[in-house]
Each structure stands twice: as C-alpha cells, then as structure tokens.
Scaffold this active site. Structure first.
Site, PDB file in Angstrom:
ATOM      1  N   TYR A  27     -10.113  -8.942   7.821  1.00 55.88           N
ATOM      2  CA  TYR A  27      -8.978  -8.008   7.854  1.00 55.88           C
ATOM      3  C   TYR A  27      -8.467  -7.770   9.277  1.00 55.88           C
ATOM      4  O   TYR A  27      -9.223  -7.407  10.162  1.00 55.88           O
ATOM      5  CB  TYR A  27      -9.381  -6.668   7.228  1.00 55.88           C
ATOM      6  CG  TYR A  27      -8.202  -5.721   7.131  1.00 55.88           C
ATOM      7  CD1 TYR A  27      -7.154  -5.984   6.259  1.00 55.88           C
ATOM      8  CD2 TYR A  27      -8.128  -4.589   7.927  1.00 55.88           C
ATOM      9  CE1 TYR A  27      -6.057  -5.139   6.175  1.00 55.88           C
ATOM     10  CE2 TYR A  27      -7.035  -3.726   7.849  1.00 55.88           C
ATOM     11  CZ  TYR A  27      -6.005  -4.015   6.967  1.00 55.88           C
ATOM     12  OH  TYR A  27      -4.919  -3.185   6.890  1.00 55.88           O
ATOM     13  N   HIS A  75      -2.325  11.053  -0.124  1.00 54.72           N
ATOM     14  CA  HIS A  75      -2.586  10.710  -1.531  1.00 54.72           C
ATOM     15  C   HIS A  75      -4.077  10.855  -1.748  1.00 54.72           C
ATOM     16  O   HIS A  75      -4.838  10.951  -0.778  1.00 54.72           O
ATOM     17  CB  HIS A  75      -2.126   9.267  -1.804  1.00 54.72           C
ATOM     18  CG  HIS A  75      -2.696   8.295  -0.819  1.00 54.72           C
ATOM     19  ND1 HIS A  75      -3.886   7.642  -1.025  1.00 54.72           N
ATOM     20  CD2 HIS A  75      -2.275   7.909   0.422  1.00 54.72           C
ATOM     21  CE1 HIS A  75      -4.152   6.873   0.035  1.00 54.72           C
ATOM     22  NE2 HIS A  75      -3.197   7.021   0.931  1.00 54.72           N
ATOM     23  N   ASP A  96      -1.156   0.560  -4.887  1.00 54.10           N
ATOM     24  CA  ASP A  96      -2.422   1.177  -5.269  1.00 54.10           C
ATOM     25  C   ASP A  96      -2.281   2.652  -5.634  1.00 54.10           C
ATOM     26  O   ASP A  96      -3.091   3.188  -6.371  1.00 54.10           O
ATOM     27  CB  ASP A  96      -3.443   0.995  -4.136  1.00 54.10           C
ATOM     28  CG  ASP A  96      -2.901   1.381  -2.771  1.00 54.10           C
ATOM     29  OD1 ASP A  96      -1.690   1.613  -2.633  1.00 54.10           O
ATOM     30  OD2 ASP A  96      -3.703   1.453  -1.815  1.00 54.10           O
ATOM     31  N   HIS A  97      -1.241   3.315  -5.132  1.00 54.91           N
ATOM     32  CA  HIS A  97      -1.023   4.753  -5.349  1.00 54.91           C
ATOM     33  C   HIS A  97       0.313   5.113  -4.722  1.00 54.91           C
ATOM     34  O   HIS A  97       0.943   4.279  -4.067  1.00 54.91           O
ATOM     35  CB  HIS A  97      -2.146   5.589  -4.699  1.00 54.91           C
ATOM     36  CG  HIS A  97      -2.357   5.225  -3.257  1.00 54.91           C
ATOM     37  ND1 HIS A  97      -1.472   5.591  -2.270  1.00 54.91           N
ATOM     38  CD2 HIS A  97      -3.301   4.478  -2.648  1.00 54.91           C
ATOM     39  CE1 HIS A  97      -1.882   5.100  -1.116  1.00 54.91           C
ATOM     40  NE2 HIS A  97      -2.994   4.404  -1.321  1.00 54.91           N
ATOM     41  N   ASP A 155       0.830  -1.205   0.000  1.00 53.59           N
ATOM     42  CA  ASP A 155       0.000   0.000   0.000  1.00 53.59           C
ATOM     43  C   ASP A 155       0.871   1.264   0.000  1.00 53.59           C
ATOM     44  O   ASP A 155       1.776   1.409   0.836  1.00 53.59           O
ATOM     45  CB  ASP A 155      -0.930  -0.004   1.223  1.00 53.59           C
ATOM     46  CG  ASP A 155      -2.081   0.962   1.072  1.00 53.59           C
ATOM     47  OD1 ASP A 155      -1.906   2.023   0.446  1.00 53.59           O
ATOM     48  OD2 ASP A 155      -3.170   0.649   1.585  1.00 53.59           O
ATOM     49  N   THR A 165      -6.998   4.014  -1.456  1.00 51.96           N
ATOM     50  CA  THR A 165      -6.766   2.572  -1.312  1.00 51.96           C
ATOM     51  C   THR A 165      -7.879   1.677  -1.869  1.00 51.96           C
ATOM     52  O   THR A 165      -7.624   0.822  -2.723  1.00 51.96           O
ATOM     53  CB  THR A 165      -6.528   2.245   0.170  1.00 51.96           C
ATOM     54  OG1 THR A 165      -5.356   2.934   0.586  1.00 51.96           O
ATOM     55  CG2 THR A 165      -6.334   0.753   0.391  1.00 51.96           C
ATOM     56  N   ASN A 195     -12.851   5.837  -0.438  1.00 50.85           N
ATOM     57  CA  ASN A 195     -12.786   5.094   0.836  1.00 50.85           C
ATOM     58  C   ASN A 195     -13.985   5.439   1.715  1.00 50.85           C
ATOM     59  O   ASN A 195     -14.307   4.705   2.641  1.00 50.85           O
ATOM     60  CB  ASN A 195     -11.531   5.484   1.618  1.00 50.85           C
ATOM     61  CG  ASN A 195     -10.265   4.864   1.042  1.00 50.85           C
ATOM     62  OD1 ASN A 195     -10.332   3.952   0.228  1.00 50.85           O
ATOM     63  ND2 ASN A 195      -9.116   5.372   1.466  1.00 50.85           N
TER      64      ASN A 195
HETATM   65  P1  AMP Z   1      -6.043   5.114   2.825  1.00 46.97           P
HETATM   66  O1  AMP Z   1      -4.641   5.440   3.108  1.00 46.97           O
HETATM   67  O2  AMP Z   1      -6.984   6.001   3.580  1.00 46.97           O
HETATM   68  O3  AMP Z   1      -6.387   5.111   1.364  1.00 46.97           O
HETATM   69  O4  AMP Z   1      -6.315   3.637   3.349  1.00 46.97           O
HETATM   70  C1  AMP Z   1      -5.308   2.798   3.873  1.00 46.97           C
HETATM   71  C2  AMP Z   1      -5.873   1.991   4.982  1.00 46.97           C
HETATM   72  O5  AMP Z   1      -6.879   1.128   4.502  1.00 46.97           O
HETATM   73  C3  AMP Z   1      -4.905   1.024   5.654  1.00 46.97           C
HETATM   74  O6  AMP Z   1      -4.105   1.653   6.612  1.00 46.97           O
HETATM   75  C4  AMP Z   1      -5.821   0.020   6.300  1.00 46.97           C
HETATM   76  O7  AMP Z   1      -6.103   0.375   7.615  1.00 46.97           O
HETATM   77  C5  AMP Z   1      -7.112   0.129   5.483  1.00 46.97           C
HETATM   78  N1  AMP Z   1      -7.400  -1.135   4.833  1.00 46.97           N
HETATM   79  C6  AMP Z   1      -6.666  -1.755   3.902  1.00 46.97           C
HETATM   80  N2  AMP Z   1      -7.227  -2.920   3.531  1.00 46.97           N
HETATM   81  C7  AMP Z   1      -8.346  -3.049   4.261  1.00 46.97           C
HETATM   82  C8  AMP Z   1      -9.368  -4.033   4.317  1.00 46.97           C
HETATM   83  N3  AMP Z   1      -9.322  -5.126   3.546  1.00 46.97           N
HETATM   84  N4  AMP Z   1     -10.391  -3.828   5.174  1.00 46.97           N
HETATM   85  C9  AMP Z   1     -10.437  -2.706   5.931  1.00 46.97           C
HETATM   86  N5  AMP Z   1      -9.507  -1.736   5.908  1.00 46.97           N
HETATM   87  C10 AMP Z   1      -8.470  -1.901   5.085  1.00 46.97           C
HETATM   88 ZN    ZN Z   2      -3.520   2.784  -0.251  1.00 51.69          ZN
HETATM   89 ZN    ZN Z   3      -3.092   6.019   2.653  1.00 56.35          ZN
END
Ligand code: AMP
Ligand code: ZN
Ligand code: ZN
Length: 409
Positions: free
Chosen positions: A152, A340, A235-236, A31, A67, A88
C-alpha cells in the site's frame, strides 16, 4: 517473479486455466464516496455508467461503517463479526496484539483475516486475480493474496494505477487477471478534512469521475470496453461532525477500571469483570447523544456481537457526535469536518453501487443493496460454487444480472 511465471505456465499446460472462457470484472472502490455524490450533477462519466448499467440508490455498509471492515465484507460476503476485521483498530485481549491501519506488520498478518476473500476463491479455480491496494490483499501468506498485488502506497498516482490495470488486461491470456480490485482514497480524505458538503469534496468527486473517464477511454483503446464488467462501489458514506458535539466519556467513567479502543462515532469499552454491570448502568444513566449496548443486547441488525475482539460494552454516538475517551486529546477531533463509523442504518453512512458491463442489465435502477451480497454476485458471474458459510445472499442481488448472459463452464 520467474517462479510465478513458471507456475502459471505449468497451470496453463495442465489445462488448469480455462480463462479464455472466463468473464472480466474490475471492482473499483472510491473510499467514502457517499451514495448521493453521483447525484450532484458533476460526474458525467459516472452518469454514463449509470445510464448503461445498474444503479442502486444506496449501498448499505456493515457496522462499523469504517474502511477495513467494509472492504473486507465486500470481498468475503461476511459481516465483520464473522470475517474478523471488526474495526480499523482492534486489540486482542488475550494476546495483547493490536491492529491499526498504520501498523504495517499487523495489516499484513493473515491471522486477523478470517473467511475467504474472493481472490482466494478464484485462485482455487485457477483464475488469475489482481489487486491495487484492496484492504486484505497484502497478507504475508501468498496463498491468501491475489495473484498480483502491491504494497500500500497512499499517494501513488491514480492514473498510474489505471495504467497498471490496463496493462494487466493486455497481458498474454495465460497471465491475464480476470478479476481485478482497485482502491482510491480521495473522497474519504477530503470528506474527513473538509466535510461532505464542502467545495473541496466536490473537487475530489470530480477528480474521481475523471478517473472513470480515463479508465473507459483506455478500455476503448484496448478494445475491451464491451467485455469488462465494472463494479463501482464505496465502503461507506460520510457525515458532518461538529467541534461542539463532543461526548467526554472519561468524565462519566472516572473511578472505573477499564480499557477502551476506537474513539469517534463509536467506542469499545472492556471494564474489569466485576465492574461490567455497574459501568454499563453508569453509562446508561448518562446517555445523552449516544447509546450504550452490551455485546448481548446490541440489536441484531448490527451483527456486532459474536467475536472475541468485540469488547463487552459498545457505545454508538448519535449522528454528528464524537465519543472521546480519557486517553485521547479532544483537540484532535476538532480538526475534522466529517466522519463515518455510525449506525449503518443512518443514510449518510451508505455508499455507492453502480455497475456496467455485459453481465448486467442496462439502464436499471434499484433501491438499497447490501455490501455483503457482492461476494455471491461475483461468484455467480464467474460461475463458482460457494463451499463455505457466508452472510451474503445471491437472491438479494441476482436481479441486476442480465439473464441473457451465457453461463461459463
Ligand atoms: P478510515 O477513514 O479511518 O476508515 O480509513 C481510511 C484510510 O485507510 C485511508 O485514508 C488510508 O490511509 C487507509 N487505507 C486504505 N487502504 C489501506 C491499505 N490497504 N493499507 C493500509 N491503509 C489503508
Ligand atoms: Zn473508508
Ligand atoms: Zn474515513
């Protein structure tokens, strides 16, 4: 579990499974692993993958560069406006239901997820799949999940995830997954907290590189290092943000009636119907360090228009700037050093694409690839016909395949 084994056994007996002849693909997501993280001279294991496989300079995410939308684009080959996970955080204005990553019930609710994840495509053909935390792999509808998947758990140890992947690959053939998707959050978390140019992010990059090293040592131990195709993606990317680069949207919009969602690099605003035009003009006249679009004027390349979950007005901040609406406390944003979600043309938002294995060229370098083209690539590797509309195109990515690979029937 007993029932699952029985179903798999019956499938095998009826000749439904032809897995013996099927390739192996392990899709690994780091990630927020920005495209240039593997060029810092601190990732010897990833370097080896690049040398023996294919390395794209960058992997372009979809907008918004977040994400869930992008993991789901990778696994469906669709833009977020078409696969439904447009962010998200989402609010359905008709049902008033909200989707957030922490809202477990909604993350598992299949109604949000449109399109077809690659594991659904493989299941239809009797190919066993598995996922260790890929977004969208937990839906309550079992027919839309990978054959094997987990709830998760953010802090579940990384080496244990690899151990499970190795165990899957050593299952008896009639139970063994040939497509496995895995997820590691480290560089995203550290990128947010310390920024993409910090010593802390470098330690995180090294940790993930060690995971690749561990995975390959384990593949060698089970003698599968030459048969498994590894697709390493992110993803980014990530860019620095600054505490003094905050856009207080509430000051511009005061007096208007609207609701909003998703503060940060972008913000969605739904004004009361009779105020859409006036609020749009108001925002336009105050545009400093952000751009306001309506659903119908947002440039085509965003592919962010044709979905009811997208609000009437879309604000996109300039790189490094943060949009904060009246409902949020500005202090919350002062904690982070990176984020991001910006325009997906902005290079810092681009991710990583490195592949290695029998189906790919050796030592080949290319430019930017689009993450929506990975789904048709997977279908090609497994020789699966795509029988529904997607946005990705095999022709954009096909050239990375090793032409000498025989086709599987
Ligand atoms: P973001 O940086 O806000 O785009 O999202 C990243 C966060 O998504 C990570 O730190 C995780 O906590 C959350 N995340 C990733 N995969 C999952 C999943 N399968 N279910 C729930 N949360 C997730
Ligand atoms: Zn991400
Ligand atoms: Zn993030």
């Amino acid at each position: 579990m007993k029932k699952l084994y029985l179903i798999l056994l019956l499938m095998a007996a009826s000749g439904f499974i032809f897995a013996q002849s099927q390739p192996y693909v392990v899709l690994i997501s780091f990630d927020g692993f920005r495209w240039d993280y593997s060029e810092r001279g601190i990732t010897p294991n990833i370097e080896r993958l690049k040398e023996c496989g294919v390395h794209a300079k960058t992997l372009k995410p979809c907008f918004p560069s977040k994400t869930f939308p992008n993991h789901y684009s990778i696994i469906t080959g669709m833009y977020p406006e078409n696969h439904g996970i447009i962010s998200n955080n989402m609010r359905d204005l008709r049902t008033r239901k909200e989707f957030h990553l922490y809202a477990r019930e909604e993350v598992k609710n299949p109604d949000w997820y449109k399109g077809e994840a690659f594991w659904e495509t493989t299941t239809k053909k009797g190919i066993i799949s598995a996922s260790y935390f890929w977004p969208g792999s937990e839906v309550t509808d079992a027919s839309r999940r990978p054959t094997y998947s987990f709830k998760y758990k953010h802090n579940f140890p990384y080496e244990n995830r690899i151990d499970t992947v190795i165990n899957w690959l050593t299952l008896p053939e009639d139970l063994r997954p040939h497509f496995i998707a895995t997820y590691f959050h480290d560089t995203d978390s550290y990128g947010h907290q310390y920024g993409p140019n910090s010593p802390e992010i470098d330690s995180s990059i090294v940790r993930l590189d060690n995971i690749i090293g561990y995975f390959y040592r384990e593949l060698e131990r089970i003698n599968m290092q030459d048969s498994v195709n590894v697709i390493l993606v992110s993803d980014h990317g990530m860019t620095e943000i600054y505490a003094d680069k905050i856009i207080s949207v509430g000051e511009i919009t005061s007096g208007y009636h609207y609701e909003s969602i998703d503060n940060g690099p972008f913000l969605l605003i739904e004004p009361e119907e009779n105020e859409i035009d006036s609020l749009f003009s108001e925002l336009k006249s105050h545009e400093e360090h952000f751009t306001t679009y309506t659903k119908s004027t947002i440039p085509d390349y965003y592919h962010f228009s044709h979905n009811d979950l997208i609000f009437s007005l879309i604000l996109v901040a300039d790189p490094g700037w943060t949009l904060v609406d009246k409902t949020e406390s500005e202090e919350w944003y002062l904690d982070g050093k990176g984020t991001h979600g910006y325009d997906n043309n902005f290079l810092d938002m681009h991710g990583t694409f490195i592949v290695n294995g029998p189906h790919f060229k050796n030592g080949y370098k290319t430019g930017t690839l689009n993450n929506i083209d990975i789904y048709p690539l997977l279908c090609e590797i497994f020789n699966l016909k795509i029988d529904h509309k997607i946005d990705g195109e095999l022709n954009n990515i096909k050239f990375i395949l090793n032409n000498n690979q025989k086709k599987y029937e």
